[in-house]
Design a protein around this motif. Structure first.
Motif, PDB file in Angstrom:
ATOM      1  N   ALA A   4       0.836  -1.185   0.000  1.00  0.00           N
ATOM      2  CA  ALA A   4       0.000   0.000   0.000  1.00  0.00           C
ATOM      3  C   ALA A   4       0.881   1.248   0.000  1.00  0.00           C
ATOM      4  O   ALA A   4       1.983   1.248   0.530  1.00  0.00           O
ATOM      5  CB  ALA A   4      -0.899   0.005   1.231  1.00  0.00           C
ATOM      6  N   HIS A   5       0.365   2.311  -0.596  1.00  0.00           N
ATOM      7  CA  HIS A   5       1.101   3.567  -0.619  1.00  0.00           C
ATOM      8  C   HIS A   5       1.248   4.093   0.802  1.00  0.00           C
ATOM      9  O   HIS A   5       0.309   4.103   1.575  1.00  0.00           O
ATOM     10  CB  HIS A   5       0.350   4.590  -1.486  1.00  0.00           C
ATOM     11  N   ALA A  13      13.541   6.104   3.164  1.00  0.00           N
ATOM     12  CA  ALA A  13      12.159   6.486   3.439  1.00  0.00           C
ATOM     13  C   ALA A  13      11.929   6.715   4.923  1.00  0.00           C
ATOM     14  O   ALA A  13      11.054   7.511   5.308  1.00  0.00           O
ATOM     15  CB  ALA A  13      11.204   5.416   2.910  1.00  0.00           C
ATOM     16  N   ASP A  14      12.700   6.049   5.777  1.00  0.00           N
ATOM     17  CA  ASP A  14      12.589   6.267   7.220  1.00  0.00           C
ATOM     18  C   ASP A  14      13.272   7.558   7.645  1.00  0.00           C
ATOM     19  O   ASP A  14      13.119   8.000   8.779  1.00  0.00           O
ATOM     20  CB  ASP A  14      13.206   5.087   7.990  1.00  0.00           C
ATOM     21  N   GLY A  15      14.050   8.148   6.733  1.00  0.00           N
ATOM     22  CA  GLY A  15      14.743   9.398   7.028  1.00  0.00           C
ATOM     23  C   GLY A  15      14.121  10.545   6.264  1.00  0.00           C
ATOM     24  O   GLY A  15      12.912  10.780   6.323  1.00  0.00           O
ATOM     25  N   ARG A  16      14.954  11.216   5.464  1.00  0.00           N
ATOM     26  CA  ARG A  16      14.508  12.396   4.708  1.00  0.00           C
ATOM     27  C   ARG A  16      14.079  12.068   3.291  1.00  0.00           C
ATOM     28  O   ARG A  16      13.727  12.964   2.527  1.00  0.00           O
ATOM     29  CB  ARG A  16      15.652  13.406   4.613  1.00  0.00           C
ATOM     30  N   GLY A  17      14.158  10.815   2.899  1.00  0.00           N
ATOM     31  CA  GLY A  17      13.949  10.452   1.506  1.00  0.00           C
ATOM     32  C   GLY A  17      15.305  10.301   0.856  1.00  0.00           C
ATOM     33  O   GLY A  17      16.332  10.287   1.527  1.00  0.00           O
ATOM     34  N   GLY A  53       7.162  -0.538   0.389  1.00  0.00           N
ATOM     35  CA  GLY A  53       6.186   0.237   1.149  1.00  0.00           C
ATOM     36  C   GLY A  53       6.509   1.719   1.178  1.00  0.00           C
ATOM     37  O   GLY A  53       5.739   2.511   1.698  1.00  0.00           O
ATOM     38  N   ALA A  54       7.641   2.102   0.602  1.00  0.00           N
ATOM     39  CA  ALA A  54       8.045   3.504   0.561  1.00  0.00           C
ATOM     40  C   ALA A  54       7.318   4.232  -0.568  1.00  0.00           C
ATOM     41  O   ALA A  54       6.780   3.610  -1.483  1.00  0.00           O
ATOM     42  CB  ALA A  54       9.554   3.607   0.360  1.00  0.00           C
TER      43      ALA A  54
END
Length: 174
Positions: free
Chosen positions: A3-4, A77-81, A101-102
Motif C-alpha cells: 500500500a502507498h 524512506a525512514d529518514g529524509r527520503g 512500502g516507501a
C-alpha cells in the motif's frame, strides 16, 4: 503490491547504461537536499565480475542486488527520503522496489539506442561493457500508466534533462 505510504519520497532514476542516471541522480539529490545512492555500488562483486566480460545478469543474479536496493529505499524512506540510481528496466524489478512500502517515484531517462551506444563507447572506467547495451534494450519495459513516475528524454542538453528530472521528482503524490 504494498500500500502507498505517506512519508519522504524516494526518487529512483532509471534507464539503460549511459542514459545519465548517475549524473542526473547525484545532481537531483543535491538539489533536493537528500541522500544519494549509486545503485551500481550495491551490486555484489560476483555480478560485476560476470558483467565485465559481457555476460548479462539473470534474475537470480539480480535478486541480492534488488534486495540491497530495497534496504536502501526503506532506510531512506525512514529518514529524509533520497535519490537512488538503478537500471530497473523490467516492470517486475520496479514492482519489487515499490514493494518496500516507501513512496517511490521513478524518473526514467529514455535514450535512443544509437545515442546510448555512442555515449557508452566513449566512457571509461565502468564495469558495464558496450556489448551488454543490446540486452538492456531487449529487457526494457517502459513505465506504465499505473506506475508512479515519468519518462524524461535524456538525449538533449544535460541542464534541460536535469530540470525535467527535478520537475518530475517534485510532482504531487498520486
Amino acid at each position: 503490491m504494498a500500500a502507498h505510504v505517506d512519508g519522504p519520497r524516494v526518487v529512483v532514476v532509471t534507464g539503460v547504461s549511459a542514459s545519465g542516471k548517475s549524473t542526473v541522480g547525484a545532481w537531483l539529490a543535491r538539489e533536493l537536499g537528500v541522500p544519494f545512492q549509486e545503485g551500481d555500488d550495491l551490486h555484489p562483486a560476483a555480478n560485476r565480475a560476470k558483467m565485465a566480460p559481457g555476460h548479462p545478469l539473470d534474475d537470480a543474479d539480480r535478486r541480492p542486488w534488488l534486495d540491497a536496493l530495497g534496504r536502501w529505499i526503506r532506510t531512506a524512506a525512514d529518514g529524509r527520503g533520497g535519490v537512488l540510481t538503478c537500471s530497473a528496466l523490467r516492470r517486475a524489478y520496479r514492482d519489487r522496489l515499490r514493494d518496500t512500502g516507501a513512496d517511490v517515484w521513478f524518473v526514467h531517462l529514455a535514450l535512443d539506442p544509437e545515442v546510448a551506444a555512442t555515449r557508452i563507447a566513449h566512457r571509461t572506467g565502468h564495469f558495464m561493457p558496450p556489448a551488454l547495451l543490446g540486452t538492456q534494450y531487449a529487457d526494457l519495459d517502459p513505465l506504465e500508466p499505473d506506475e508512479p513516475g515519468v519518462t524524461v528524454d535524456a538525449s538533449g542538453d544535460p541542464a534541460r534533462v536535469e530540470a525535467d528530472a527535478l520537475r518530475a521528482a517534485t510532482q504531487p503524490r498520486r
